[in-house]
Design a protein around this motif. Sequence first.
Motif, PDB file in Angstrom:
ATOM      1  N   ALA A 105       0.891  -1.165   0.108  1.00  0.00           N
ATOM      2  CA  ALA A 105      -0.010  -0.052  -0.135  1.00  0.00           C
ATOM      3  C   ALA A 105       0.986   1.287   0.168  1.00  0.00           C
ATOM      4  CB  ALA A 105      -1.036   0.065   1.338  1.00  0.00           C
ATOM      5  N   TYR A 106       0.348   2.235  -0.594  1.00  0.00           N
ATOM      6  CA  TYR A 106       0.932   3.714  -0.278  1.00  0.00           C
ATOM      7  C   TYR A 106       1.193   4.162   1.285  1.00  0.00           C
ATOM      8  CZ  TYR A 106       0.711   4.559  -5.276  1.00  0.00           C
ATOM      9  OH  TYR A 106       0.661   4.363  -6.617  1.00  0.00           O
ATOM     10  N   THR A 107       2.038   4.728   1.547  1.00  0.00           N
ATOM     11  CA  THR A 107       2.346   5.028   2.948  1.00  0.00           C
ATOM     12  C   THR A 107       1.396   5.977   3.570  1.00  0.00           C
ATOM     13  OG1 THR A 107       3.679   6.991   2.381  1.00  0.00           O
ATOM     14  CG2 THR A 107       4.911   4.613   2.747  1.00  0.00           C
ATOM     15  N   ASP A 108       0.598   6.560   2.689  1.00  0.00           N
ATOM     16  CA  ASP A 108      -0.400   7.790   3.134  1.00  0.00           C
ATOM     17  C   ASP A 108      -1.727   6.862   3.318  1.00  0.00           C
ATOM     18  OD1 ASP A 108      -0.927   7.314   0.535  1.00  0.00           O
ATOM     19  OD2 ASP A 108      -0.828   9.295  -0.016  1.00  0.00           O
ATOM     20  N   VAL A 109      -2.064   5.695   3.165  1.00  0.00           N
ATOM     21  CA  VAL A 109      -3.459   5.055   2.953  1.00  0.00           C
ATOM     22  C   VAL A 109      -3.857   4.864   4.376  1.00  0.00           C
ATOM     23  CG1 VAL A 109      -4.390   2.912   2.606  1.00  0.00           C
ATOM     24  CG2 VAL A 109      -3.016   4.092   0.862  1.00  0.00           C
ATOM     25  N   ALA A 110      -3.126   4.315   5.290  1.00  0.00           N
ATOM     26  CA  ALA A 110      -3.701   4.213   6.928  1.00  0.00           C
ATOM     27  C   ALA A 110      -4.040   5.185   7.545  1.00  0.00           C
ATOM     28  CB  ALA A 110      -2.497   3.469   7.605  1.00  0.00           C
ATOM     29  N   ASP A 205      -2.744  12.816  -7.309  1.00  0.00           N
ATOM     30  CA  ASP A 205      -1.878  13.146  -8.246  1.00  0.00           C
ATOM     31  C   ASP A 205      -0.546  13.233  -7.675  1.00  0.00           C
ATOM     32  OD1 ASP A 205      -0.755  13.824 -10.552  1.00  0.00           O
ATOM     33  OD2 ASP A 205      -1.446  15.927 -10.407  1.00  0.00           O
ATOM     34  N   ARG A 206       0.065  12.021  -7.287  1.00  0.00           N
ATOM     35  CA  ARG A 206       1.200  12.021  -6.410  1.00  0.00           C
ATOM     36  C   ARG A 206       2.605  12.455  -7.218  1.00  0.00           C
ATOM     37  NH1 ARG A 206      -1.077   7.570  -4.504  1.00  0.00           N
ATOM     38  NH2 ARG A 206      -1.803   7.382  -2.298  1.00  0.00           N
ATOM     39  N   ALA A 207       2.545  12.308  -8.480  1.00  0.00           N
ATOM     40  CA  ALA A 207       3.827  12.859  -9.260  1.00  0.00           C
ATOM     41  C   ALA A 207       3.496  14.303  -9.755  1.00  0.00           C
ATOM     42  CB  ALA A 207       3.733  11.954 -10.376  1.00  0.00           C
ATOM     43  N   GLY A 208       2.426  14.836  -9.665  1.00  0.00           N
ATOM     44  CA  GLY A 208       2.239  16.292 -10.146  1.00  0.00           C
ATOM     45  C   GLY A 208       1.925  16.171 -11.632  1.00  0.00           C
ATOM     46  N   GLY A 219      -2.065  15.905  -3.711  1.00  0.00           N
ATOM     47  CA  GLY A 219      -0.686  15.602  -3.835  1.00  0.00           C
ATOM     48  C   GLY A 219      -0.392  14.075  -2.922  1.00  0.00           C
ATOM     49  N   SER A 220      -1.460  13.872  -1.896  1.00  0.00           N
ATOM     50  CA  SER A 220      -1.293  13.020  -1.027  1.00  0.00           C
ATOM     51  C   SER A 220      -2.964  12.635  -0.471  1.00  0.00           C
ATOM     52  CB  SER A 220      -0.266  13.347   0.266  1.00  0.00           C
ATOM     53  OG  SER A 220      -0.730  12.481   1.298  1.00  0.00           O
ATOM     54  N   LEU A 221      -3.108  11.406  -0.161  1.00  0.00           N
ATOM     55  CA  LEU A 221      -4.286  10.941   0.463  1.00  0.00           C
ATOM     56  C   LEU A 221      -4.422  11.750   1.851  1.00  0.00           C
ATOM     57  CD1 LEU A 221      -4.723   7.117  -0.371  1.00  0.00           C
ATOM     58  CD2 LEU A 221      -5.901   9.195  -1.530  1.00  0.00           C
ATOM     59  N   LEU A 222      -3.357  12.086   2.490  1.00  0.00           N
ATOM     60  CA  LEU A 222      -3.485  12.909   3.742  1.00  0.00           C
ATOM     61  C   LEU A 222      -4.374  14.117   3.743  1.00  0.00           C
ATOM     62  CD1 LEU A 222       0.047  12.403   4.951  1.00  0.00           C
ATOM     63  CD2 LEU A 222      -2.228  10.968   5.618  1.00  0.00           C
ATOM     64  N   GLU A 223      -4.569  14.678   2.426  1.00  0.00           N
ATOM     65  CA  GLU A 223      -5.169  15.766   2.049  1.00  0.00           C
ATOM     66  C   GLU A 223      -6.673  15.502   1.914  1.00  0.00           C
ATOM     67  OE1 GLU A 223      -3.571  18.279  -1.250  1.00  0.00           O
ATOM     68  OE2 GLU A 223      -1.682  17.062  -1.130  1.00  0.00           O
ATOM     69  N   LEU A 224      -6.995  14.344   1.885  1.00  0.00           N
ATOM     70  CA  LEU A 224      -8.598  13.841   1.679  1.00  0.00           C
ATOM     71  C   LEU A 224      -9.448  14.531   2.948  1.00  0.00           C
ATOM     72  CD1 LEU A 224     -10.580  12.527  -0.075  1.00  0.00           C
ATOM     73  CD2 LEU A 224     -10.034  10.579   1.202  1.00  0.00           C
ATOM     74  N   ALA A 225      -8.760  14.314   4.179  1.00  0.00           N
ATOM     75  CA  ALA A 225      -9.377  14.660   5.324  1.00  0.00           C
ATOM     76  C   ALA A 225     -10.065  16.037   5.405  1.00  0.00           C
ATOM     77  CB  ALA A 225      -8.605  14.449   6.471  1.00  0.00           C
ATOM     78  N   ALA A 226      -9.582  16.928   4.703  1.00  0.00           N
ATOM     79  CA  ALA A 226     -10.345  18.254   4.611  1.00  0.00           C
ATOM     80  C   ALA A 226     -11.364  18.461   3.653  1.00  0.00           C
ATOM     81  CB  ALA A 226      -9.161  19.203   3.946  1.00  0.00           C
TER      82      ALA A 226
END
Length: 229
Positions: A105-110, A205-208, A219-226
């Motif tokens: 998995a990508y590191t930002d998934v959890a 879009d991790r690679a931009g 750029g990261s799934l961590l931005e989904l929370a917002a």
Amino acid sequence: MALAAVIFDLDGTLFDHSTASISAVRAWVESLGRTSSPDLEAAWFDAEERHFRDWCDGLITFTEQRRRRLREVLPLLQQPVGDDAALDRLFADGYLHAYRQAWCAYTDVADCLLAVERSGLRTAVLTNGTVEQQNAKIQAIGLAGRVGPVLTAEELGAAKPAPAAFAAACDRLDVCPSSALYVGDDYEVDVLGARAAGLRAVLIDRAGTGPANEADRMGSLLELAARLT
């Protein structure tokens, strides 16, 4: 309408298909006594994209799209192209074995999924793939039971970007399309496909390298929370 569900793509979004595939190609080529190269890897991924799309469009079987990849790439390696049975064995024992060894998995998934869980939203995975392989990926990368139902093109009889695929996912979650958010890495298949079916959509879009005019991108799934409120 308030957000009720988040539906994820799998390969390239939760599952790091690119890293696993590159690792597998290199290991497979080495097992044949050859050395991989950027040109060879580009040829492999080009063949994968074209023939997988033919499977998604219902033109060939899933097994045949694998054979066609080998028929194109083996001559580049100065390797013989055998009959269908030989190609099936070569794919399973060579590339596919190495591919499975590299699943991750990508590191930002959890952390992303934790944020979605805390939001109380329903979740699902909608993926263009087969039931067996895509569920095996979910299990291998530790996401079983954390992402809701895993819906595949094989099971649904419709592949993204067909509206029927997205509609089926919303039906399974019992949500209106307008209250569902789709997250995917393929702009045309995931983002435009979801929007055409009435869902909201955001590009991961991790690679931009995505379209410059797309405003709803991460750029990261961590931005989904917002985007969950």
